[in-house]
Structure formats: C-alpha cells, structure tokens
Design a protein around this motif. Structure first.
Motif, mmCIF file in Angstrom:
data_model
loop_
_atom_site.group_PDB
_atom_site.id
_atom_site.type_symbol
_atom_site.label_atom_id
_atom_site.label_comp_id
_atom_site.label_asym_id
_atom_site.label_seq_id
_atom_site.Cartn_x
_atom_site.Cartn_y
_atom_site.Cartn_z
ATOM 1 N N GLY A 132 0.822 -1.216 0.000
ATOM 2 C CA GLY A 132 0.000 0.000 0.000
ATOM 3 C C GLY A 132 0.850 1.258 0.000
ATOM 4 O O GLY A 132 0.549 2.229 -0.714
ATOM 5 N N ILE A 133 1.924 1.254 0.771
ATOM 6 C CA ILE A 133 2.837 2.409 0.814
ATOM 7 C C ILE A 133 3.489 2.604 -0.549
ATOM 8 O O ILE A 133 3.614 3.730 -1.047
ATOM 9 N N ALA A 134 3.893 1.507 -1.190
ATOM 10 C CA ALA A 134 4.485 1.608 -2.534
ATOM 11 C C ALA A 134 3.488 2.236 -3.497
ATOM 12 O O ALA A 134 3.848 3.100 -4.311
ATOM 13 N N GLY A 135 2.227 1.846 -3.401
ATOM 14 C CA GLY A 135 1.180 2.435 -4.245
ATOM 15 C C GLY A 135 1.015 3.921 -3.997
ATOM 16 O O GLY A 135 0.815 4.708 -4.934
ATOM 17 N N LEU A 136 1.127 4.344 -2.730
ATOM 18 C CA LEU A 136 1.045 5.776 -2.405
ATOM 19 C C LEU A 136 2.221 6.542 -3.010
ATOM 20 O O LEU A 136 2.049 7.598 -3.622
ATOM 21 N N LEU A 137 3.423 6.002 -2.816
ATOM 22 C CA LEU A 137 4.621 6.686 -3.306
ATOM 23 C C LEU A 137 4.662 6.777 -4.829
ATOM 24 O O LEU A 137 5.147 7.755 -5.387
ATOM 25 N N GLU A 138 4.115 5.761 -5.487
ATOM 26 C CA GLU A 138 4.101 5.753 -6.951
ATOM 27 C C GLU A 138 2.921 6.540 -7.520
ATOM 28 O O GLU A 138 2.810 6.700 -8.728
ATOM 29 N N GLY A 139 2.053 7.020 -6.659
ATOM 30 C CA GLY A 139 0.906 7.790 -7.116
ATOM 31 C C GLY A 139 -0.232 6.939 -7.654
ATOM 32 O O GLY A 139 -1.161 7.450 -8.266
ATOM 33 N N LYS A 140 -0.186 5.627 -7.417
ATOM 34 C CA LYS A 140 -1.248 4.729 -7.893
ATOM 35 C C LYS A 140 -2.507 4.837 -7.039
ATOM 36 O O LYS A 140 -3.600 4.563 -7.508
ATOM 37 N N THR A 141 -2.324 5.175 -5.774
ATOM 38 C CA THR A 141 -3.466 5.335 -4.860
ATOM 39 C C THR A 141 -3.324 6.657 -4.118
ATOM 40 O O THR A 141 -2.217 7.154 -3.915
ATOM 41 N N ALA A 142 -4.460 7.202 -3.687
ATOM 42 C CA ALA A 142 -4.459 8.480 -2.977
ATOM 43 C C ALA A 142 -4.339 8.305 -1.470
ATOM 44 O O ALA A 142 -3.840 9.183 -0.768
ATOM 45 N N LYS A 143 -4.811 7.155 -0.951
ATOM 46 C CA LYS A 143 -4.748 6.936 0.496
ATOM 47 C C LYS A 143 -4.724 5.445 0.786
ATOM 48 O O LYS A 143 -5.075 4.626 -0.061
ATOM 49 N N LEU A 144 -4.308 5.096 1.971
ATOM 50 C CA LEU A 144 -4.246 3.718 2.429
ATOM 51 C C LEU A 144 -5.050 3.622 3.714
ATOM 52 O O LEU A 144 -4.884 4.440 4.617
ATOM 53 N N SER A 145 -5.916 2.648 3.807
ATOM 54 C CA SER A 145 -6.683 2.395 5.022
ATOM 55 C C SER A 145 -6.800 0.890 5.166
ATOM 56 O O SER A 145 -7.298 0.219 4.265
ATOM 57 N N MET A 146 -6.303 0.355 6.286
ATOM 58 C CA MET A 146 -6.321 -1.094 6.472
ATOM 59 C C MET A 146 -6.366 -1.469 7.942
ATOM 60 O O MET A 146 -5.954 -0.703 8.804
ATOM 61 N N ARG A 147 -6.871 -2.661 8.208
ATOM 62 C CA ARG A 147 -6.895 -3.229 9.550
ATOM 63 C C ARG A 147 -5.508 -3.805 9.814
ATOM 64 O O ARG A 147 -4.927 -4.443 8.935
ATOM 65 N N VAL A 148 -4.953 -3.577 11.010
ATOM 66 C CA VAL A 148 -3.627 -4.094 11.339
ATOM 67 C C VAL A 148 -3.636 -4.807 12.684
ATOM 68 O O VAL A 148 -4.431 -4.504 13.561
ATOM 69 N N ARG A 149 -2.707 -5.766 12.811
ATOM 70 C CA ARG A 149 -2.457 -6.477 14.065
ATOM 71 C C ARG A 149 -0.986 -6.322 14.419
ATOM 72 O O ARG A 149 -0.145 -6.228 13.530
ATOM 73 N N ILE A 150 -0.711 -6.323 15.698
ATOM 74 C CA ILE A 150 0.687 -6.218 16.140
ATOM 75 C C ILE A 150 1.354 -7.575 15.966
ATOM 76 O O ILE A 150 0.747 -8.612 16.217
ATOM 77 N N ALA A 151 2.634 -7.581 15.555
ATOM 78 C CA ALA A 151 3.386 -8.813 15.328
ATOM 79 C C ALA A 151 3.347 -9.700 16.559
ATOM 80 O O ALA A 151 3.509 -9.231 17.684
ATOM 81 N N GLY A 152 3.112 -10.998 16.315
ATOM 82 C CA GLY A 152 3.144 -11.978 17.393
ATOM 83 C C GLY A 152 1.884 -12.037 18.222
ATOM 84 O O GLY A 152 1.780 -12.853 19.118
ATOM 85 N N GLN A 153 0.920 -11.194 17.960
ATOM 86 C CA GLN A 153 -0.309 -11.191 18.746
ATOM 87 C C GLN A 153 -1.370 -12.007 18.020
ATOM 88 O O GLN A 153 -1.374 -12.105 16.812
ATOM 89 N N HIS A 154 -2.278 -12.601 18.794
ATOM 90 C CA HIS A 154 -3.358 -13.341 18.147
ATOM 91 C C HIS A 154 -4.472 -12.399 17.741
ATOM 92 O O HIS A 154 -4.454 -11.215 18.063
ATOM 93 N N GLU A 155 -5.434 -12.936 17.008
ATOM 94 C CA GLU A 155 -6.487 -12.154 16.337
ATOM 95 C C GLU A 155 -7.227 -11.179 17.251
ATOM 96 O O GLU A 155 -7.572 -10.097 16.839
ATOM 97 N N SER A 156 -7.466 -11.552 18.522
ATOM 98 C CA SER A 156 -8.338 -10.717 19.338
ATOM 99 C C SER A 156 -7.613 -9.628 20.119
ATOM 100 O O SER A 156 -8.227 -8.920 20.890
#
Length: 195
Positions: A38-62
């Motif tokens: 998504g960041i690559a898409g922003l830098l290349e001008g392919k997308t205007a914004k990035l919005s996504m769900r994230v989890r911290i490394a090593g943590q389970h889903e909840s």
C-alpha cells in the motif's frame, strides 16, 4: 497514534523520518506485506490513500488491532512526506468477539434444550424460537419469526401471555407463571412460562 499504540510501537508524535519498513516490522507479517504494498502504491501515485486493519506482530487475532491510515503529501507531483496514523480498536474487537461467543453459547443451549426457548420484541412478535416449538405447533421456528404469539393457534390465554411479555419490557423484571394451553399437536398441557 493512541497512547497505547505509542507504547507498543515505542514512538511518539514527533517520530518523523521513520521508514515504512520500521513500521511494518511491528505489524503481523501478513499485515506488514499488505502495508508495504500500500505504501508503494502511495509513493508511486497509484493510490491516494491507504486504510487497512492491522495487528501487532506476534499477537493473536483478538488483541492489539486497529485501523492504519496513510496518505502521501506531494509537491509538484513528487512525494514529499508520508503521514500515517493508527486508530486503536482493540477493546471494540474484543467486545465483538465476546458477543459472538455469547450468542453461540446461547444458540447451542437453546437448540439442545428440551424446553421451548423464544425471544420476542415489544410487539409480542417472535424474533427467535428454538426447534422444540415444532413439537407444539404446526410450524417451524423460521415460519413463526415476526408473528405474534396469538397467531400460533395454541389455545390458552393470549392476553395473559402478552400482558406478561409487556410487563417484562416495561419493568425489566422477570415473571414466572403457569398457564393452561391447548396445542394442535399434543393437546392440552400446562406451560411453565418464564418471561
């Protein structure tokens, strides 16, 4: 970043110059890959914004989940700076999971019970009926959804039933009573009703 996310990532609002790879290293591997794409898409001008769900490394889903949003500020069509933030919704996700588990437990309990378990709205219409209702009426639970108790063709005191359901909605207190009923399937029976 919320205070919680600042602690988790070890950054504050003045953490300028943090490369996307450093942010990605703190994310769940699957999320990190999507984030970097998504960041690559922003830098290349392919997308205007990035919005996504994230989890911290090593943590389970909840645990430790949020929404990451990023935009690329540009000058003369060239990338100047990436700006990103995370909205923490860990508690909301945990609450949703707890509600889902509670509903699943209720459904298993209701469907395995020898009793009839039903839920009604404030107009006395069924919003849930356990499978055992078919032992007393000529209808499946799905067929009675949205219908009032009085429409079931079960002889007895419909006014008594509706009065007690109304009382529960008005006062918020449980009511227990026995009532004589006539079923088109099993004949006459006494129902121990708990509203």
């Amino acid at each position: 970043h919320s205070e919680r996310w600042k602690e988790i990532f070890g950054r504050n609002e003045n953490a300028k110059g943090t490369p996307p790879e450093a942010v990605a290293s703190g994310l769940h591997p699957a999320d990190a890959k999507v984030f970097l794409e998504g960041i690559a898409g922003l830098l290349e001008g392919k997308t205007a914004k990035l919005s996504m769900r994230v989890r911290i490394a090593g943590q389970h889903e909840s645990s430790a989940v949020g929404i990451l949003r990023a935009v690329c500020l540009r000058v003369a069509a060239k990338p100047l700076r990436l700006v990103a933030g995370i909205t923490d919704f860990t508690e909301m996700a945990g609450a949703r999971q707890a509600i889902k588990l509670t509903e699943e437990k209720f459904r298993v309990l209701a469907e395995d019970s020898p009793d009839i378990i039903a839920r009604f709205d404030d107009k006395h219409r069924f919003i849930y009926a356990s499978p055992n209702i078919s032992r007393y009426v000529h209808a499946t639970p799905e067929e009675i959804l949205g219908k009032p108790f009085a429409s079931l063709g079960v002889g007895g005191d419909s006014a008594f039933f509706e009065e007690n359901v109304s009382r529960v909605f008005e006062l918020g207190l449980p009511v227990q009573a026995e009532v004589q009923m006539q079923s088109p399937v099993v004949g006459e029976f006494v129902a121990d009703c708990r509203f």
